[in-house]
Design a protein around this motif. Structure first.
Motif, PDB file in Angstrom:
ATOM      1  N   PRO A  96       1.144  -1.320  -0.178  1.00  0.00           N
ATOM      2  CA  PRO A  96       0.407   0.373  -0.154  1.00  0.00           C
ATOM      3  C   PRO A  96       0.936   1.526   0.226  1.00  0.00           C
ATOM      4  CG  PRO A  96       0.419  -0.780   1.813  1.00  0.00           C
ATOM      5  CD  PRO A  96       0.764  -2.184   1.369  1.00  0.00           C
ATOM      6  N   CYS A 133      -8.532  -0.623   2.843  1.00  0.00           N
ATOM      7  CA  CYS A 133      -9.534  -0.619   2.906  1.00  0.00           C
ATOM      8  C   CYS A 133      -9.794  -2.230   3.011  1.00  0.00           C
ATOM      9  CB  CYS A 133     -10.071  -0.256   2.073  1.00  0.00           C
ATOM     10  SG  CYS A 133      -9.741  -0.745   0.309  1.00  0.00           S
ATOM     11  N   ASP A 156      -5.336  -3.087  -0.734  1.00  0.00           N
ATOM     12  CA  ASP A 156      -4.162  -1.995  -0.274  1.00  0.00           C
ATOM     13  C   ASP A 156      -4.067  -0.935  -0.971  1.00  0.00           C
ATOM     14  OD1 ASP A 156      -3.598  -2.214  -3.456  1.00  0.00           O
ATOM     15  OD2 ASP A 156      -1.030  -3.068  -3.159  1.00  0.00           O
ATOM     16  N   GLY A 157      -5.898  -0.267  -1.478  1.00  0.00           N
ATOM     17  CA  GLY A 157      -6.120   0.286  -2.435  1.00  0.00           C
ATOM     18  C   GLY A 157      -7.870   0.110  -3.348  1.00  0.00           C
ATOM     19  N   HIS A 158      -8.973   1.431  -2.952  1.00  0.00           N
ATOM     20  CA  HIS A 158      -9.849   1.305  -3.360  1.00  0.00           C
ATOM     21  C   HIS A 158     -10.232   0.655  -4.761  1.00  0.00           C
ATOM     22  CE1 HIS A 158     -10.532   4.107   0.387  1.00  0.00           C
ATOM     23  NE2 HIS A 158     -11.733   3.541   0.233  1.00  0.00           N
ATOM     24  N   ASP A 159      -9.752   0.720  -5.350  1.00  0.00           N
ATOM     25  CA  ASP A 159      -9.058   0.201  -6.811  1.00  0.00           C
ATOM     26  C   ASP A 159      -9.217  -1.233  -7.232  1.00  0.00           C
ATOM     27  OD1 ASP A 159      -6.798   0.798  -5.993  1.00  0.00           O
ATOM     28  OD2 ASP A 159      -5.600   0.138  -7.693  1.00  0.00           O
ATOM     29  N   THR A 218      -4.106   4.136   3.072  1.00  0.00           N
ATOM     30  CA  THR A 218      -4.702   3.999   1.525  1.00  0.00           C
ATOM     31  C   THR A 218      -5.226   2.375   2.051  1.00  0.00           C
ATOM     32  OG1 THR A 218      -2.905   2.769   0.959  1.00  0.00           O
ATOM     33  CG2 THR A 218      -3.303   4.962   0.414  1.00  0.00           C
TER      34      THR A 218
END
Length: 609
Positions: A372, A379, A596-599, A377
């Motif tokens: 991350p 989530c 490690d990220g919303h994407d 970041t």
């Protein structure tokens, strides 16, 4: 007298030990008696016409054998040679000590199947064989079972053979059934005996069992036989095998197989629930220790069918079934040997028949990384959030219900049925000719926090401490439908299952409502005096609760200091034993994924199964 002091009944040169066939505790008592008494010869209650086959079967132990003969109607008669049968233990020990052994029973063609109600043989472990035998005699006198003609003939024949042996040996150990031994010893005082003849046998054959058949027909299931075999050589030093400890070890080792084969967590409270359930189940059936059916039923009820299958698989496997001398193998059913029996079935949860494994095969997990850009970041995976929030709602309702029932009362019916008829109280006051109804208490406010502890992750006395859940963090709810959450779990990079997707396991967590209020509880100096991570979460649950009730789910209740702490702020901790909740649901909730990220939410469903 204790279980380490063998009990025998002496009549001159004859030392008789009363037994019940196919029982581990009885076999232990025979082994102790032989080691202590050191007899010149051993006589056992087995048919004399089959002596050679019986001795051969005993010499093959711990491998299991079957001596098979046929009556005049050509129906088979089976004699199982197992490590935990007292008569075959006697023959085996005689061969090991190089002393003569004899089968002295009369071979009768038809023997009635009499089922006596006897005290649980586990009582020998606590009381000793002498007290147990006295209890048996008392029970037999109350049942008033009259001996049959075959009984009298067999007892007379065994008495004659014992008297003959006493002319040649100074110390004879006689291993006989409890129902016959007193009369046999009495008849040895006779001066003359009638002529009795064995039934004719055209064929007596020695065989063994297939591994599958051995699982079903063994009188003592394989786990007990294996543990007895391990303890047998040191029985005079370490004492007989304790069946209760063996059952606990069976459950414990089965849990390791369960975790390994299915990946589910197995909480420590499961063992507590299993042993308590199976004890009560045995007591209901008039037993001190459960049989295999009750052991498996408890495993199904307290955990699930997959775990019960692992218990069955370990309990019935027997590693000493080798057949190195190439005997014929029999595939017998339990009905063939023991008659009608109970059936237990396992409804195991399996993967779907179409799992689309090609999706998984093309993923090389070694190439995945979890990096991350920053601590803010990471989530969660939304479907798991929904599941855990729903479970939180369920615990809120359960907590309110418990508090409402605690504050409830029962009153005589006047104008309203209130919360329902209290049948028990109505019957108790039946002479008053009144109906009684329930009035539930009204819980104050609502639930402000929920704290669930799967594993306290605390050091155990006498063992080096190895932290299982080192990662602790605090998550804020993303919207008004989510709670703030603090938890401790397995390391975030321990099991990476996809690009930027990590699989973790909770040790414990708290949920507090409403969201977006919680600071980092793991760095808060107010909690530095807490002994464990579980206590940190509980104290934070009390601090951050805006409503007066805190639901605490764990294996054991919190220390009284926390209830006092909550009371200072007008709050109340409601404890729910974790064993009261579904282990299947808990296993699902305990595992979660970190992105490690919303994407990564767009691709997470391709890697999370």
């Amino acid at each position: 007298m204790t279980f380490l002091e063998p009990f025998t009944i002496q009549r001159g040169a004859i030392h008789a030990i009363p037994i019940i066939h196919y029982n581990m505790e009885m076999a232990s008592q025979v082994k102790l008696a032989i080691e202590t008494l050191k007899p010149d010869c051993i006589a056992v209650e087995l048919p004399e016409t089959m002596q050679d086959k019986m001795q051969h079967a005993a010499s093959r132990l711990p491998d299991i054998s079957v001596v098979i003969a046929f009556n005049h109607e050509n129906n088979p008669l089976y004699f199982l040679s197992e490590p935990c049968d007292a008569t075959f233990e006697a023959l085996r020990s005689a061969a090991e000590r190089h002393i003569p052994s004899f089968c002295i029973d009369l071979d009768v063609d038809e023997y009635p199947d009499i089922r006596e109600h006897v005290p649980d043989p586990y009582a020998i472990q606590r009381l000793g064989l002498q007290v147990y035998y006295e209890l048996y005699e008392k029970s037999a006198a109350e049942q008033k079972i009259l001996p049959t003609r075959q009984d009298l003939q067999r007892e007379t024949y065994m008495a004659r053979r014992l008297k003959e042996l006493s002319l040649s040996y100074d110390r004879i150990l006689f291993v006989g059934g409890m129902a016959h031994i007193a009369n046999v010893l009495k008849l040895t005082q006779s001066r003359s005996f009638p002529s009795l003849y064995h039934s004719e046998r055209d064929l007596v054959q020695l065989c063994t069992l297939t591994p599958e058949s051995c699982r079903d027909v063994a009188a003592e299931y394989g786990w007990i036989s294996k543990k007895y075999e391990e303890r047998r050589e040191t029985i005079t030093i370490d004492g007989p095998l304790d069946r209760q400890k063996a059952i606990f070890q069976l459950y414990k080792e089965s849990s390791e197989k369960y975790i390994q084969n299915y990946g589910h967590a197995f909480a420590g409270y499961n063992l507590h629930n299993l042993m308590k359930f199976v004890r009560n189940y045995a007591l209901i059936g008039g037993q001190l220790m459960p049989d295999l059916f009750k052991i498996l039923t408890a495993a199904k009820g307290c955990v699930d069918h997959n775990y019960a299958y692992e218990v069955w698989n370990l309990a019935t496997s027997y590693p000493h079934l080798r057949n190195i001398d190439g005997l014929p193998e029999l595939d017998l059913s339990i009905e063939d040997v023991w008659g009608p029996s109970k059936i237990i079935r396992f409804h195991m949860k399996e993967k779907g028949r179409k799992d689309f494994d090609f999706f998984q095969k093309r993923k090389d997990k070694s190439a995945f990384r979890f990096k991350p850009p920053g601590p803010f970041t990471i989530c969660s995976y939304p479907p798991e959030d929904i599941a855990i929030e729903r479970f939180g709602d369920f615990l809120k309702k359960k907590g309110c219900q418990i508090l409402s029932e605690e504050a409830g009362r029962t009153v005589p019916f006047t104008t309203s049925i209130e919360d329902g008829l209290d049948t028990r109280e109505t019957i108790r006051h039946w002479h008053e000719k009144k109906l009684y109804v329930k009035v539930n208490g009204k819980p104050p406010g609502g639930v402000g926090s929920i704290c669930i502890i799967f594993d306290e992750d605390a050091p155990e006395e006498g063992t080096p401490y190895q932290e299982k859940y080192p990662w602790g963090t605090t998550w804020l709810g993303e919207h008004s439908q989510e709670s703030d959450m603090a938890f401790y779990a397995t390391p975030i990079t321990k099991q990476v299952v996809g690009p930027g997707i990590s699989r973790c396991e909770y040790g414990g967590f708290l949920m507090s409502y409403p969201p977006r209020r919680m600071a980092n509880v793991w760095g808060d100096p107010d909690y530095r005096d807490c002994r464990t991570k579980a206590e940190v979460l509980l104290m934070a649950s009390i601090d951050y609760a805006v409503k007066p009730m805190i639901v605490y789910v764990a294996h054991k209740p919190p220390r009284k200091i926390f209830k006092s702490f909550a009371r200072r702020f007008g709050k109340k901790v409601i404890y729910i034993p974790i064993g009261q909740l579904s282990p299947v649901t808990l296993n699902k909730l305990r595992v979660f994924h970190v992105l490690d990220g919303h994407d990564k939410r767009d691709i997470a469903d391709e890697y999370i199964f």
